[in-house]
Design an enzyme around this catalytic site. Sequence first.
Site, PDB file in Angstrom:
ATOM      1  N   CYS A 129       1.267  -1.090  -0.037  1.00  0.00           N
ATOM      2  CA  CYS A 129       0.360  -0.226   0.438  1.00  0.00           C
ATOM      3  C   CYS A 129       1.125   1.376   0.408  1.00  0.00           C
ATOM      4  CB  CYS A 129      -1.045  -0.002   1.092  1.00  0.00           C
ATOM      5  SG  CYS A 129      -1.545   1.214   0.966  1.00  0.00           S
ATOM      6  N   CYS A 132      -0.717   4.039   1.765  1.00  0.00           N
ATOM      7  CA  CYS A 132       0.178   3.914   3.298  1.00  0.00           C
ATOM      8  C   CYS A 132       1.715   4.222   4.014  1.00  0.00           C
ATOM      9  CB  CYS A 132      -0.634   2.466   4.463  1.00  0.00           C
ATOM     10  SG  CYS A 132      -2.508   1.891   3.753  1.00  0.00           S
ATOM     11  N   ASP A 133       2.230   2.899   3.714  1.00  0.00           N
ATOM     12  CA  ASP A 133       3.491   3.477   3.548  1.00  0.00           C
ATOM     13  C   ASP A 133       5.261   3.953   3.022  1.00  0.00           C
ATOM     14  OD1 ASP A 133       2.473   1.433   5.544  1.00  0.00           O
ATOM     15  OD2 ASP A 133       3.023  -0.334   3.845  1.00  0.00           O
TER      16      ASP A 133
HETATM   17  C1  LIG Z   1       0.039  -3.880   6.160  1.00  0.00           C
HETATM   18  C2  LIG Z   1      -1.097  -2.841   5.982  1.00  0.00           C
HETATM   19  C3  LIG Z   1      -1.557  -1.243   6.579  1.00  0.00           C
HETATM   20  C4  LIG Z   1      -2.162  -0.863   6.560  1.00  0.00           C
HETATM   21  N1  LIG Z   1      -1.916   0.777   6.800  1.00  0.00           N
HETATM   22  C5  LIG Z   1      -2.893   1.159   7.039  1.00  0.00           C
HETATM   23  C6  LIG Z   1      -2.644   3.085   7.083  1.00  0.00           C
HETATM   24  O1  LIG Z   1      -0.966   3.779   7.309  1.00  0.00           O
HETATM   25  N2  LIG Z   1      -3.579   3.650   7.244  1.00  0.00           N
HETATM   26  C7  LIG Z   1      -4.454   3.367   6.817  1.00  0.00           C
HETATM   27  O2  LIG Z   1      -5.823   4.000   6.414  1.00  0.00           O
HETATM   28  N3  LIG Z   1      -4.413   1.961   5.690  1.00  0.00           N
HETATM   29  C8  LIG Z   1      -3.475   1.346   5.496  1.00  0.00           C
HETATM   30  N4  LIG Z   1      -4.228   0.205   4.870  1.00  0.00           N
HETATM   31  C9  LIG Z   1      -5.958  -0.213   4.719  1.00  0.00           C
HETATM   32  C10 LIG Z   1      -6.676  -0.781   5.674  1.00  0.00           C
HETATM   33  O3  LIG Z   1      -6.450  -1.465   6.841  1.00  0.00           O
HETATM   34  C11 LIG Z   1      -8.205  -1.289   5.058  1.00  0.00           C
HETATM   35  O4  LIG Z   1      -8.215  -0.106   4.240  1.00  0.00           O
HETATM   36  C12 LIG Z   1      -9.125  -1.459   6.094  1.00  0.00           C
HETATM   37  O5  LIG Z   1      -8.607  -2.043   7.297  1.00  0.00           O
HETATM   38  C13 LIG Z   1     -10.362  -1.940   5.690  1.00  0.00           C
HETATM   39  O6  LIG Z   1     -11.468  -2.096   6.269  1.00  0.00           O
HETATM   40  P1  LIG Z   1     -12.126  -2.873   6.504  1.00  0.00           P
HETATM   41  O7  LIG Z   1     -12.801  -2.947   7.580  1.00  0.00           O
HETATM   42  O8  LIG Z   1     -12.943  -2.913   5.026  1.00  0.00           O
HETATM   43  O9  LIG Z   1     -11.569  -4.183   6.258  1.00  0.00           O
HETATM   44  P2  LIG Z   1     -10.610  -5.031   7.129  1.00  0.00           P
HETATM   45  O10 LIG Z   1      -9.553  -4.259   7.346  1.00  0.00           O
HETATM   46  O11 LIG Z   1      -9.872  -5.947   6.008  1.00  0.00           O
HETATM   47  O12 LIG Z   1     -11.499  -5.578   8.462  1.00  0.00           O
HETATM   48  C14 LIG Z   1     -12.315  -7.103   7.563  1.00  0.00           C
HETATM   49  C15 LIG Z   1     -12.673  -8.179   8.613  1.00  0.00           C
HETATM   50  O13 LIG Z   1     -14.300  -9.246   8.333  1.00  0.00           O
HETATM   51  C16 LIG Z   1     -13.655 -10.135   9.203  1.00  0.00           C
HETATM   52  N5  LIG Z   1     -14.159 -11.086   8.102  1.00  0.00           N
HETATM   53  C17 LIG Z   1     -13.485 -11.626   6.785  1.00  0.00           C
HETATM   54  N6  LIG Z   1     -14.414 -13.386   6.682  1.00  0.00           N
HETATM   55  C18 LIG Z   1     -15.519 -12.730   7.266  1.00  0.00           C
HETATM   56  C19 LIG Z   1     -16.062 -14.188   7.223  1.00  0.00           C
HETATM   57  N7  LIG Z   1     -15.918 -15.216   6.749  1.00  0.00           N
HETATM   58  N8  LIG Z   1     -17.096 -13.774   7.801  1.00  0.00           N
HETATM   59  C20 LIG Z   1     -16.823 -13.049   9.630  1.00  0.00           C
HETATM   60  N9  LIG Z   1     -15.776 -11.941   9.859  1.00  0.00           N
HETATM   61  C21 LIG Z   1     -15.040 -12.159   8.384  1.00  0.00           C
HETATM   62  C22 LIG Z   1     -12.037  -9.951   8.912  1.00  0.00           C
HETATM   63  O14 LIG Z   1     -11.608 -11.284  10.380  1.00  0.00           O
HETATM   64  C23 LIG Z   1     -11.582  -8.838   9.851  1.00  0.00           C
HETATM   65  O15 LIG Z   1     -12.472  -8.819  10.890  1.00  0.00           O
HETATM   66  C24 LIG Z   1      -3.175  -0.801   5.338  1.00  0.00           C
HETATM   67  C25 LIG Z   1      -3.645  -2.364   5.618  1.00  0.00           C
HETATM   68  C26 LIG Z   1      -2.385  -3.218   5.319  1.00  0.00           C
HETATM   69  C27 LIG Z   1      -2.490  -4.719   5.327  1.00  0.00           C
END
Ligand SMILES: Cc1cc2nc3c(=O)[nH]c(=O)nc-3n(C[C@H](O)[C@H](O)[C@H](O)COP(=O)(O)OP(=O)(O)OC[C@H]3O[C@@H](n4cnc5c(N)ncnc54)[C@H](O)[C@@H]3O)c2cc1C
Length: 297
Positions: A129, A132-133
């Site tokens: 990303c 992000c980084d």
């Molecule tokens: C290493 C890394 C660093 C990052 N750094 C940043 C940053 O500095 N700033 C920033 O803004 N963004 C950053 N991001 C991006 C950010 O993390 C994501 O955009 C954000 O987390 C997305 O949120 P979300 O709630 O859509 O999904 P996610 O965070 O992906 O959460 C998904 C959730 O769904 C659950 N889930 C999945 N499948 C199922 C299922 N079948 N049943 C029930 N639950 C399920 C998982 O357990 C999890 O709890 C980073 C990502 C990564 C990988």
Amino acid sequence: MTHERLIIIGAGPAGWTAAIYAARAGLSPLILTGPEPGGQLMTTTDVENYPGFVEAVTGPDLMAAMRGQAERVGTRVVEEAVEAVDFAASPLRVGPHTADAVIIATGAKARWLGLPSEEAFKGRGVSACATCDGFFFRGQDVAVVGGGNAAVEEALYLSGLCRSVTLIHRRDALRAEKIAQDRLFARKNIAVKWNAQVAEVVGDASGVTGVRLTTGEILGVTGLFVAIGHDPATAPFAGHVPLDSEGYIVVEPGTPCTAVPGVFAAGDVADKTYRQAITAAGMGCMAALEAERFLAH
Ligand SMILES: Cc1cc2nc3c(=O)[nH]c(=O)nc-3n(C[C@H](O)[C@H](O)[C@H](O)COP(=O)(O)OP(=O)(O)OC[C@H]3O[C@@H](n4cnc5c(N)ncnc54)[C@H](O)[C@@H]3O)c2cc1C
């Protein structure tokens, strides 16, 4: 089996934000956390772009705060993964539960190259990303792997921050749209290594120091951004809510509304453009407000 007014599937920034809004609207939501309570940010250290923190907050601390806030206002949490749903049923079915409304916030996962050295340097120079980084690599030399729109966008973004960007592509032509390619080729500090793949990420205790290519060449870089695509976590929903050709949940543009009444989607599971904690949280808020409106009518 329990019947719920609102079930939120997924406990990342989108899910917890939806839970905070839904709980404060009196919906007593049930959140099913799935395999990674807290989501993607549990795997990172410093988050410097989530508003509200003067000093960087760590990913796990940010997610613990969101969870605490959601629980304090009345969210019920179950550590359960959803394997099957039936949205043709009324009420909607989610695993062993039924619900009047559902918010899907299951996120997406970056695809990686699958090299042991890549795994060893994740978070220490290897990232998926640039938004992000990239900031951590300003003024440095970095490489991007990939050949599609995402890789070209990552390279363009990084070229504004870094001294040089080398795009590594395994073919002799990019898949990215022509307009993006034109912008890429016009940037003085971006070079492309054609017909090359990463054989090994090289580094030491300080982090990444280089990348060895399959051509034998070693690039001296301190950052490697892997941009070869993401996989949305939508397997349980296929056939129950429209997905696009890449598996993302289709929502009405600018809204979290799917084509199925009472089913909403928020965060990376429905967004292949921005993929940020703040955009996921924003969509989570929108999904909770739409669910509240749907339930009120
Ligand atoms: C290493 C890394 C660093 C990052 N750094 C940043 C940053 O500095 N700033 C920033 O803004 N963004 C950053 N991001 C991006 C950010 O993390 C994501 O955009 C954000 O987390 C997305 O949120 P979300 O709630 O859509 O999904 P996610 O965070 O992906 O959460 C998904 C959730 O769904 C659950 N889930 C999945 N499948 C199922 C299922 N079948 N049943 C029930 N639950 C399920 C998982 O357990 C999890 O709890 C980073 C990502 C990564 C990988």
